[in-house]
Design a protein around this motif. Structure first.
Motif, mmCIF file in Angstrom:
data_model
loop_
_atom_site.group_PDB
_atom_site.id
_atom_site.type_symbol
_atom_site.label_atom_id
_atom_site.label_comp_id
_atom_site.label_asym_id
_atom_site.label_seq_id
_atom_site.Cartn_x
_atom_site.Cartn_y
_atom_site.Cartn_z
ATOM 1 N N VAL A 74 88.955 -24.454 1.841
ATOM 2 C CA VAL A 74 89.559 -24.071 3.113
ATOM 3 C C VAL A 74 89.084 -25.077 4.148
ATOM 4 O O VAL A 74 87.876 -25.221 4.383
ATOM 5 C CB VAL A 74 89.127 -22.637 3.517
ATOM 6 N N SER A 84 88.411 -25.989 7.607
ATOM 7 C CA SER A 84 88.246 -25.321 8.897
ATOM 8 C C SER A 84 86.912 -25.735 9.488
ATOM 9 O O SER A 84 85.923 -25.893 8.766
ATOM 10 C CB SER A 84 88.291 -23.805 8.719
ATOM 11 N N ASP A 99 84.985 -23.967 11.337
ATOM 12 C CA ASP A 99 84.010 -22.871 11.422
ATOM 13 C C ASP A 99 84.020 -21.977 10.184
ATOM 14 O O ASP A 99 83.494 -20.872 10.214
ATOM 15 C CB ASP A 99 84.276 -22.019 12.670
#
Length: 258
Positions: free
Chosen positions: A170, A172, A174
């Motif tokens: 994933v 991202s 954060d």
């Protein structure tokens, strides 16, 4: 062989979960009431051990720790392999530690207990007579396994090298998360939580068990002497709660979307 047993035997896929405790009888009573499990004796190579069943199909294992062993009480996933000795060598080669085995569990199969470079404990299972978890998708069955660790990059490469996973990340700023794929399908995940990693537990594998009603099961956990660590909430995989049994083994209960 059931469809579930066939599915779980994909090399690298979690095929079994096992728990070692101090009080075997009281732990059986807890999970028997919570999940409807019945029990029968299993291989005794590591001491008293029982297999949990639903509708006569094997679901999980619970064993008794020797009195002088004070190990963390935790659910441990076993990852399938076709050659446990070769997998043990790979674990050592890529920075992991083999703690137990390889050893034979009677006619059931051959196993290793190991830890990854971050210290998370897992098992490896080469099936013979015992294929692993034989039922999926119903109340009381393991439905997912997630590695909770500080960061995914290094440890993800370890599991990829040892088990040949295809890794989907994933992307991202954060959220540090990997899905591990074996034979083209997702079988487990790795969640990097940074400094939120519990100091008292360190890196660890989390087992998810399917339930009919997350809220009712969480309430039952407390009635049976366990603890709710994270109350029922909606998540990407359904309504879930993080709980612990009376000896402190942490697991997640989830009602998957139907």
């Amino acid at each position: 062989m059931t469809e579930a047993a066939t599915r779980w035997r994909t090399p690298g896929a979690p095929c079994w979960v096992s728990l070692m405790v101090h009080g075997l009888a009281t732990t059986q009573e807890f999970y028997g009431t919570l999940f409807g499990w019945e029990f029968r004796p299993g291989p005794q190579q590591l001491g008293p051990y029982a297999r949990a069943l639903l509708d006569g199909k094997e679901i999980a294992g619970i064993g008794q720790l020797p009195r002088d062993r004070h190990l963390p009480i935790a659910w441990t996933p076993y990852l399938a392999t076709q050659d446990v000795d070769a997998t043990a060598e790979a674990i050592r080669s890529y920075g992991g530690t083999v703690a137990v085995g390889p050893l034979d569990a009677g006619e059931a199969g051959r196993l290793v207990l190991a830890s990854d470079p971050a210290g998370a404990v897992f098992g490896v299972w080469q099936a013979a007579a015992h294929l692993g978890t034989a039922l999926a998708g119903t109340h009381g069955t393991p439905t997912w396994n997630e590695l909770v660790t500080r960061e995914t990059a290094t440890v993800g490469k370890f599991y990829q090298a040892v088990f040949g996973y295809e890794v989907e990340a994933v992307v991202s700023a954060d959220f540090d998360y990997l899905t591990l794929h074996a034979d083209g399908r997702p079988v487990a995940s790795v969640h990097g939580v940074g400094h939120a990693l519990p100091r008292d537990r360190g890196a660890h594998w989390m087992t998810y068990f399917e339930v009919e009603d997350t809220d009712a099961s969480a309430h039952l956990v407390t009635e049976l002497g366990g603890h709710v660590l994270k109350p029922p909430r909606e998540g990407s995989s359904g309504r879930m709660a993080t709980v612990a049994d009376p000896e402190g083994a942490v697991f997640t209960i989830v009602r998957s979307p139907r």
